[in-house]
Design a protein around this motif. Sequence first.
Motif, PDB file in Angstrom:
ATOM      1  N   GLY A 182      10.886  -7.487  -0.209  1.00 12.55           N
ATOM      2  CA  GLY A 182      11.536  -6.706  -1.243  1.00 12.55           C
ATOM      3  C   GLY A 182      10.874  -6.886  -2.602  1.00 12.55           C
ATOM      4  O   GLY A 182      10.670  -5.919  -3.342  1.00 12.55           O
ATOM      5  N   LEU A 183      10.492  -8.128  -2.935  1.00 12.69           N
ATOM      6  CA  LEU A 183       9.812  -8.378  -4.206  1.00 12.69           C
ATOM      7  C   LEU A 183       8.463  -7.682  -4.248  1.00 12.69           C
ATOM      8  O   LEU A 183       8.068  -7.128  -5.278  1.00 12.69           O
ATOM      9  CB  LEU A 183       9.657  -9.882  -4.421  1.00 12.69           C
ATOM     10  CG  LEU A 183      10.968 -10.657  -4.605  1.00 12.69           C
ATOM     11  CD1 LEU A 183      10.703 -12.158  -4.664  1.00 12.69           C
ATOM     12  CD2 LEU A 183      11.701 -10.193  -5.858  1.00 12.69           C
ATOM     13  N   CYS A 184       7.749  -7.684  -3.110  1.00 11.10           N
ATOM     14  CA  CYS A 184       6.478  -6.959  -3.065  1.00 11.10           C
ATOM     15  C   CYS A 184       6.709  -5.448  -3.121  1.00 11.10           C
ATOM     16  O   CYS A 184       5.844  -4.702  -3.597  1.00 11.10           O
ATOM     17  CB  CYS A 184       5.691  -7.334  -1.816  1.00 11.10           C
ATOM     18  SG  CYS A 184       4.955  -8.992  -1.909  1.00 11.10           S
ATOM     19  N   GLY A 185       7.879  -4.999  -2.650  1.00 11.39           N
ATOM     20  CA  GLY A 185       8.235  -3.595  -2.811  1.00 11.39           C
ATOM     21  C   GLY A 185       8.410  -3.225  -4.271  1.00 11.39           C
ATOM     22  O   GLY A 185       8.021  -2.136  -4.705  1.00 11.39           O
ATOM     23  N   VAL A 186       9.005  -4.142  -5.051  1.00  9.83           N
ATOM     24  CA  VAL A 186       9.101  -3.934  -6.495  1.00  9.83           C
ATOM     25  C   VAL A 186       7.704  -3.800  -7.101  1.00  9.83           C
ATOM     26  O   VAL A 186       7.418  -2.883  -7.891  1.00  9.83           O
ATOM     27  CB  VAL A 186       9.869  -5.098  -7.159  1.00  9.83           C
ATOM     28  CG1 VAL A 186       9.771  -5.004  -8.687  1.00  9.83           C
ATOM     29  CG2 VAL A 186      11.323  -5.109  -6.713  1.00  9.83           C
ATOM     30  N   MET A 187       6.807  -4.721  -6.725  1.00 11.29           N
ATOM     31  CA  MET A 187       5.440  -4.685  -7.230  1.00 11.29           C
ATOM     32  C   MET A 187       4.744  -3.386  -6.851  1.00 11.29           C
ATOM     33  O   MET A 187       4.037  -2.771  -7.667  1.00 11.29           O
ATOM     34  CB  MET A 187       4.667  -5.890  -6.695  1.00 11.29           C
ATOM     35  CG  MET A 187       3.205  -5.946  -7.100  1.00 11.29           C
ATOM     36  SD  MET A 187       2.406  -7.479  -6.571  1.00 11.29           S
ATOM     37  CE  MET A 187       3.106  -8.643  -7.749  1.00 11.29           C
ATOM     38  N   ALA A 188       4.945  -2.959  -5.604  1.00 11.34           N
ATOM     39  CA  ALA A 188       4.312  -1.726  -5.133  1.00 11.34           C
ATOM     40  C   ALA A 188       4.829  -0.514  -5.901  1.00 11.34           C
ATOM     41  O   ALA A 188       4.058   0.386  -6.268  1.00 11.34           O
ATOM     42  CB  ALA A 188       4.556  -1.553  -3.637  1.00 11.34           C
ATOM     43  N   ALA A 189       6.135  -0.481  -6.147  1.00 14.07           N
ATOM     44  CA  ALA A 189       6.712   0.637  -6.882  1.00 14.07           C
ATOM     45  C   ALA A 189       6.155   0.702  -8.305  1.00 14.07           C
ATOM     46  O   ALA A 189       5.830   1.784  -8.817  1.00 14.07           O
ATOM     47  CB  ALA A 189       8.236   0.513  -6.914  1.00 14.07           C
ATOM     48  N   LYS A 190       6.035  -0.454  -8.944  1.00 12.99           N
ATOM     49  CA  LYS A 190       5.447  -0.504 -10.283  1.00 12.99           C
ATOM     50  C   LYS A 190       4.003  -0.016 -10.248  1.00 12.99           C
ATOM     51  O   LYS A 190       3.574   0.774 -11.114  1.00 12.99           O
ATOM     52  CB  LYS A 190       5.513  -1.938 -10.810  1.00 12.99           C
ATOM     53  CG  LYS A 190       4.871  -2.143 -12.169  1.00 12.99           C
ATOM     54  CD  LYS A 190       5.658  -1.462 -13.270  1.00 12.99           C
ATOM     55  CE  LYS A 190       5.102  -1.819 -14.641  1.00 12.99           C
ATOM     56  NZ  LYS A 190       5.839  -1.148 -15.733  1.00 12.99           N
TER      57      LYS A 190
END
Length: 347
Positions: A182-190
Amino acid sequence: MRATVIHAPHDIRVQEVPDPVIQQPTDVVLRVLRACICGSDLWAYRGEAAREPGQRIGHEFIGIVEEAGPEVRGFAAGDLVVAPFVWSDGTCEYCAEGLTTSCPQGGFWGSVGSDGGQGEAVRVPFADGTLVKLPAAAASDDRLLTALLALSDVLGTGHHAAIGAGVKPGSTVAVVGDGAVGLCGVMAAKRLGAERIIALGRHQVRTDIARTFGATDVVAERGEAAVAAVRELTGGAGAHAVIEAVGTEQSMRTAVGITRDGGSIGYVGVPHGSGTGLDLGVMFDRNIALRGGVAPVRTYIPELLPDVLAGTIDPSPVFDLTIGLDEVPAGYKAMDQRSALKVLIKP
């Protein structure tokens, strides 16, 4: 050599196993420099995913090639490489389409008869189609090596979720799940240009990482309260793109509830529990799309690698506990008890 094996739920051991050897001319044998424990490994640890007693475990690793088979063209002894969590031949129609996880000759590390990543060495089938070479200098840069390890799974999986959710520049994104994916999903979205990123999570240490990765808002509530909170933050509409990174019935219900009409859900949480929680009638009426599944991270590594090397993105903070190989059983216990986010292993 020493490797991690699972004998029964909550029974993880590090024990002596046969050294890997070249079995096919397309194999390589590599020495593991870094490995880690994945949240999906916990389903086997907890007995929610079947494993045979003595089966290997672990699917995320970086290593140095020690020996290459006679038909390997892209790698030689001494090369630093990262392995995605699925091996693939690189030549079939699925691989050509970028869906390497559907390769008919592919497989998952730790499956019956294969090596797992949580050990001292691994035999890699179809090395040319599977491995990605890394700059040799990275082997002496501890932080960079840790960041590069995320390419083996969680960074590419978060990216896959963001792609499935249709994240676009200027969009509002919500991320269900405060684990490493999920945290890497945040990074990917950014990275993909999202203007607003709402992270759903209850653990401040993790949501603090989410903020450093690009989250603009944090919602600590769960269930219907979480849906109401996201709706309030978005003027009642919901998010254009939702990343589901947990895999439970509740998390999928939450994802549907916070998605804007006409929006999309990118799901990468390994399904487990009583059901998916999908209400197709609601999704149909609201024109909600659902895309995702097992992330073909081998396809994404060439795209993400330059940004990791340049420091434009740095997923290394998701690794919050470092242990030696002999401490792996304690590492599983720490992640199971949620006292660690993601455990880094230095064999």
